[in-house]
Write a protein that holds these residues in place. Structure first.
Motif, mmCIF file in Angstrom:
data_model
loop_
_atom_site.group_PDB
_atom_site.id
_atom_site.type_symbol
_atom_site.label_atom_id
_atom_site.label_comp_id
_atom_site.label_asym_id
_atom_site.label_seq_id
_atom_site.Cartn_x
_atom_site.Cartn_y
_atom_site.Cartn_z
ATOM 1 N N UNK A 107 6.435 -0.064 10.719
ATOM 2 C CA UNK A 107 5.967 0.884 11.732
ATOM 3 C C UNK A 107 5.603 2.210 11.064
ATOM 4 N N UNK A 108 6.462 2.672 10.159
ATOM 5 C CA UNK A 108 6.199 3.923 9.433
ATOM 6 C C UNK A 108 4.912 3.818 8.614
ATOM 7 N N UNK A 109 4.729 2.695 7.931
ATOM 8 C CA UNK A 109 3.525 2.492 7.121
ATOM 9 C C UNK A 109 2.271 2.547 7.987
ATOM 10 N N UNK A 110 2.333 1.899 9.142
ATOM 11 C CA UNK A 110 1.170 1.898 10.043
ATOM 12 C C UNK A 110 0.887 3.301 10.565
ATOM 13 N N UNK A 111 1.948 4.044 10.894
ATOM 14 C CA UNK A 111 1.762 5.424 11.368
ATOM 15 C C UNK A 111 1.077 6.282 10.303
ATOM 16 N N UNK A 112 1.543 6.158 9.073
ATOM 17 C CA UNK A 112 0.964 6.949 7.984
ATOM 18 C C UNK A 112 -0.500 6.593 7.747
ATOM 19 N N UNK A 113 -0.783 5.276 7.705
ATOM 20 C CA UNK A 113 -2.164 4.831 7.476
ATOM 21 C C UNK A 113 -3.068 5.276 8.622
ATOM 22 N N UNK A 114 -2.571 5.184 9.852
ATOM 23 C CA UNK A 114 -3.358 5.591 11.011
ATOM 24 C C UNK A 114 -3.640 7.090 10.979
#
Length: 197
Positions: free
Chosen positions: A121-128
């Motif tokens: 979830x954190x990775x997706x937030x950062x990439x987004x």
């Protein structure tokens, strides 16, 4: 005390050797037995089992390390002031680290932990966030999930020099001219692959 520190350093080196061997073995054949990893690493099977309960635990560790690397690269790139530079720095670093080869080859071969899910979830937030910062540079119709597909196109066991070469082409394609053709990738479909059969 010094002897204990020496043993800890040796254990850490052995662990790095095992993980490097596991990456090579499982990228070549996700169905390979854990004994192939021990053989490639040059350690006894007992040494491997002292660190990992089994193949699934080793696969989970390998993929979680890749996810942590993704997060670290995204956080580092986020510190860039220029929006496009931040996005490009992130993408190039993740492609260089080749963490998506693990995703392509190993997704669905183990059950993720709660911490892995939280890190995803954190990775997706950062990439987004990085995508959103650079959004004005992209073709109309580009979506954050395009990043996942782009990274996977630069993965799958390709040599580093080719990954570096083609990330340039893909980045330029995201920026060029008209609207993105076809439908965007579906987030739910991308996530489903992590469910263990």
């Amino acid at each position: 005390m010094a002897n204990t520190a020496g043993r800890a350093r040796e254990a850490a080196r052995n662990d790095e050797t095992i993980l490097a061997a596991a990456r090579e073995v499982f990228l070549a054949d996700p169905r390979a037995p854990i004994s192939a990893v021990a053989e490639r690493a040059g350690v006894g099977i007992g040494a491997l089992y002292r660190r990992y309960a089994g193949k699934e635990d080793l696969l989970r560790t390998l993929c979680h390390d890749g996810l942590r690397r993704f997060i670290a690269e995204a956080e580092r790139a986020s510190r860039e002031d220029d929006d496009w530079t931040a996005f490009e720095t992130f993408l190039r670093a993740v492609v260089d680290a080749d963490v998506h080869s693990l995703t392509v080859h190993l997704a669905g071969t183990f059950v993720p932990t709660a911490q892995m899910n939280a890190d995803a979830v954190r990775a997706k937030e950062l990439a987004t966030t990085l995508f959103s910062r650079a959004r004005r540079y992209f073709r109309p119709g580009a979506v954050p999930d395009d990043i996942t597909m782009l990274l996977e196109m630069c993965a799958a066991g390709r040599a580093r020099e080719f990954r570096r070469r083609y990330v340039v082409v893909l980045l330029d394609g995201m920026r060029a001219g008209g609207e993105m053709p076809g439908p965007p990738p579906a987030g739910a479909a991308l996530g489903r692959r992590w469910g263990k059969p």
